[in-house]
Motif scaffolding. Sequence first.
Motif, PDB file in Angstrom:
ATOM      1  N   TRP A 126      35.596  37.311  34.989  1.00 55.70           N
ATOM      2  CA  TRP A 126      35.188  37.947  33.743  1.00 55.70           C
ATOM      3  C   TRP A 126      35.384  37.007  32.566  1.00 55.70           C
ATOM      4  O   TRP A 126      36.341  36.248  32.502  1.00 55.70           O
ATOM      5  CB  TRP A 126      36.012  39.212  33.497  1.00 55.70           C
ATOM      6  CG  TRP A 126      35.686  40.356  34.395  1.00 55.70           C
ATOM      7  CD1 TRP A 126      35.119  40.307  35.630  1.00 55.70           C
ATOM      8  CD2 TRP A 126      35.948  41.726  34.133  1.00 55.70           C
ATOM      9  NE1 TRP A 126      35.011  41.567  36.148  1.00 55.70           N
ATOM     10  CE2 TRP A 126      35.513  42.456  35.250  1.00 55.70           C
ATOM     11  CE3 TRP A 126      36.514  42.414  33.070  1.00 55.70           C
ATOM     12  CZ2 TRP A 126      35.622  43.842  35.330  1.00 55.70           C
ATOM     13  CZ3 TRP A 126      36.626  43.787  33.142  1.00 55.70           C
ATOM     14  CH2 TRP A 126      36.174  44.490  34.258  1.00 55.70           C
ATOM     15  N   LYS A 134      43.931  40.697  37.510  1.00 58.04           N
ATOM     16  CA  LYS A 134      43.406  42.039  37.757  1.00 58.04           C
ATOM     17  C   LYS A 134      43.914  43.001  36.714  1.00 58.04           C
ATOM     18  O   LYS A 134      44.958  42.784  36.104  1.00 58.04           O
ATOM     19  CB  LYS A 134      43.752  42.519  39.158  1.00 58.04           C
ATOM     20  CG  LYS A 134      45.227  42.673  39.428  1.00 58.04           C
ATOM     21  CD  LYS A 134      45.496  43.165  40.840  1.00 58.04           C
ATOM     22  CE  LYS A 134      45.973  42.052  41.706  1.00 58.04           C
ATOM     23  NZ  LYS A 134      46.390  42.463  43.037  1.00 58.04           N
ATOM     24  N   SER A 194      43.370  53.813  46.114  1.00 55.15           N
ATOM     25  CA  SER A 194      42.948  52.535  45.542  1.00 55.15           C
ATOM     26  C   SER A 194      43.681  51.375  46.196  1.00 55.15           C
ATOM     27  O   SER A 194      43.120  50.301  46.381  1.00 55.15           O
ATOM     28  CB  SER A 194      43.134  52.519  44.026  1.00 55.15           C
ATOM     29  OG  SER A 194      44.480  52.700  43.684  1.00 55.15           O
ATOM     30  N   GLU A 252      41.868  48.372  48.114  1.00 54.05           N
ATOM     31  CA  GLU A 252      42.136  46.986  47.743  1.00 54.05           C
ATOM     32  C   GLU A 252      42.534  46.166  48.968  1.00 54.05           C
ATOM     33  O   GLU A 252      42.086  45.031  49.137  1.00 54.05           O
ATOM     34  CB  GLU A 252      43.242  46.919  46.687  1.00 54.05           C
ATOM     35  CG  GLU A 252      43.485  45.520  46.174  1.00 54.05           C
ATOM     36  CD  GLU A 252      44.527  45.467  45.075  1.00 54.05           C
ATOM     37  OE1 GLU A 252      44.899  44.348  44.699  1.00 54.05           O
ATOM     38  OE2 GLU A 252      44.971  46.528  44.601  1.00 54.05           O
ATOM     39  N   THR A 310      37.509  46.432  45.638  1.00 57.74           N
ATOM     40  CA  THR A 310      38.207  46.667  44.384  1.00 57.74           C
ATOM     41  C   THR A 310      37.178  46.916  43.296  1.00 57.74           C
ATOM     42  O   THR A 310      36.007  46.588  43.445  1.00 57.74           O
ATOM     43  CB  THR A 310      39.068  45.457  43.983  1.00 57.74           C
ATOM     44  OG1 THR A 310      38.222  44.316  43.873  1.00 57.74           O
ATOM     45  CG2 THR A 310      40.139  45.189  45.008  1.00 57.74           C
ATOM     46  N   GLY A 311      37.638  47.485  42.214  1.00 64.38           N
ATOM     47  CA  GLY A 311      36.754  47.728  41.095  1.00 64.38           C
ATOM     48  C   GLY A 311      36.090  49.074  41.198  1.00 64.38           C
ATOM     49  O   GLY A 311      36.478  49.930  41.970  1.00 64.38           O
ATOM     50  N   LEU A 312      35.071  49.255  40.398  1.00 61.99           N
ATOM     51  CA  LEU A 312      34.390  50.541  40.316  1.00 61.99           C
ATOM     52  C   LEU A 312      33.084  50.495  41.097  1.00 61.99           C
ATOM     53  O   LEU A 312      32.000  50.612  40.531  1.00 61.99           O
ATOM     54  CB  LEU A 312      34.123  50.884  38.853  1.00 61.99           C
ATOM     55  CG  LEU A 312      35.356  51.042  37.990  1.00 61.99           C
ATOM     56  CD1 LEU A 312      34.977  51.158  36.516  1.00 61.99           C
ATOM     57  CD2 LEU A 312      36.157  52.256  38.420  1.00 61.99           C
ATOM     58  N   GLU A 326      43.295  52.772  39.522  1.00 65.21           N
ATOM     59  CA  GLU A 326      42.217  51.860  39.896  1.00 65.21           C
ATOM     60  C   GLU A 326      42.699  50.435  39.700  1.00 65.21           C
ATOM     61  O   GLU A 326      43.430  50.148  38.766  1.00 65.21           O
ATOM     62  CB  GLU A 326      41.016  52.128  38.984  1.00 65.21           C
ATOM     63  CG  GLU A 326      39.743  51.504  39.412  1.00 65.21           C
ATOM     64  CD  GLU A 326      39.089  52.256  40.545  1.00 65.21           C
ATOM     65  OE1 GLU A 326      38.670  51.593  41.511  1.00 65.21           O
ATOM     66  OE2 GLU A 326      38.989  53.483  40.483  1.00 65.21           O
ATOM     67  N   THR A 327      42.292  49.550  40.588  1.00 57.77           N
ATOM     68  CA  THR A 327      42.599  48.134  40.446  1.00 57.77           C
ATOM     69  C   THR A 327      41.284  47.378  40.398  1.00 57.77           C
ATOM     70  O   THR A 327      40.432  47.564  41.260  1.00 57.77           O
ATOM     71  CB  THR A 327      43.448  47.632  41.622  1.00 57.77           C
ATOM     72  OG1 THR A 327      44.665  48.389  41.668  1.00 57.77           O
ATOM     73  CG2 THR A 327      43.794  46.159  41.457  1.00 57.77           C
ATOM     74  N   ILE A 328      41.138  46.539  39.383  1.00 58.26           N
ATOM     75  CA  ILE A 328      39.878  45.840  39.166  1.00 58.26           C
ATOM     76  C   ILE A 328      40.154  44.348  39.024  1.00 58.26           C
ATOM     77  O   ILE A 328      40.868  43.933  38.115  1.00 58.26           O
ATOM     78  CB  ILE A 328      39.175  46.362  37.897  1.00 58.26           C
ATOM     79  CG1 ILE A 328      38.983  47.867  38.018  1.00 58.26           C
ATOM     80  CG2 ILE A 328      37.862  45.635  37.669  1.00 58.26           C
ATOM     81  CD1 ILE A 328      38.686  48.557  36.723  1.00 58.26           C
ATOM     82  N   ARG A 329      39.611  43.576  39.944  1.00 57.19           N
ATOM     83  CA  ARG A 329      39.754  42.114  39.857  1.00 57.19           C
ATOM     84  C   ARG A 329      38.890  41.609  38.704  1.00 57.19           C
ATOM     85  O   ARG A 329      37.744  42.022  38.541  1.00 57.19           O
ATOM     86  CB  ARG A 329      39.284  41.461  41.157  1.00 57.19           C
ATOM     87  CG  ARG A 329      40.117  41.787  42.364  1.00 57.19           C
ATOM     88  CD  ARG A 329      41.184  40.770  42.689  1.00 57.19           C
ATOM     89  NE  ARG A 329      40.766  39.414  42.754  1.00 57.19           N
ATOM     90  CZ  ARG A 329      40.684  38.685  43.866  1.00 57.19           C
ATOM     91  NH1 ARG A 329      40.976  39.223  45.026  1.00 57.19           N
ATOM     92  NH2 ARG A 329      40.333  37.428  43.822  1.00 57.19           N
ATOM     93  N   ILE A 330      39.456  40.694  37.913  1.00 55.89           N
ATOM     94  CA  ILE A 330      38.734  40.185  36.749  1.00 55.89           C
ATOM     95  C   ILE A 330      38.673  38.661  36.749  1.00 55.89           C
ATOM     96  O   ILE A 330      38.502  38.049  35.692  1.00 55.89           O
ATOM     97  CB  ILE A 330      39.350  40.723  35.430  1.00 55.89           C
ATOM     98  CG1 ILE A 330      40.827  40.328  35.311  1.00 55.89           C
ATOM     99  CG2 ILE A 330      39.172  42.220  35.315  1.00 55.89           C
ATOM    100  CD1 ILE A 330      41.421  40.625  33.944  1.00 55.89           C
TER     101      ILE A 330
END
Length: 164
Positions: A144, A125, A32, A36, A41-43, A137-141
């Motif tokens: 959001w 994130k 991950s 990144e 990033t993300g799913l 997992e790293t998810i940018r938000i």
Amino acid sequence: MLRNVLYYFLLIIVIISSTAVIVSSSREQLSSKQCEDLGFTGLALCSDCNTFSEYVKDKELISDCLKCCTEDSDDSISKITYSGAILEVCMRKLVFYPEIVGFIEEEKDKFPTVKLQYLFNSPPKLIMLDDEGQHKETIRIDNWKREHVLQFLQEKVKRNSASS
């Protein structure tokens, strides 16, 4: 006329073959952190990479996308859960993310396994953690809304027995 038909037929075969090579050579998965660093990033689902390949003709970029994606399956994505998460954000940049501020101030306490971490210059994130507390997992938000963060955490972070 026949020559043109044969030419187009061969062209189609070459395109299909090159797509198959891209898909088959991309089964190698990257971590991950590596994904990144590459900007993935993300799913991301592998079908997204295939759609991406229709518009972007950079084979190396498509290959990287396929190394960072998750196989499409109704069950695979919906069943992924995490033991906890770290909400990482730069304190100085928080003023630019009122939805994230709203979540931190009003909703975060509902998730005892979600920790807040301030890191200089970090975009907002979620760093999702496995049972051993390792980053999965790293998810940018950044974009959001508060309710999206809330819904995502409700679906993806396991509730511990001490939570209300």
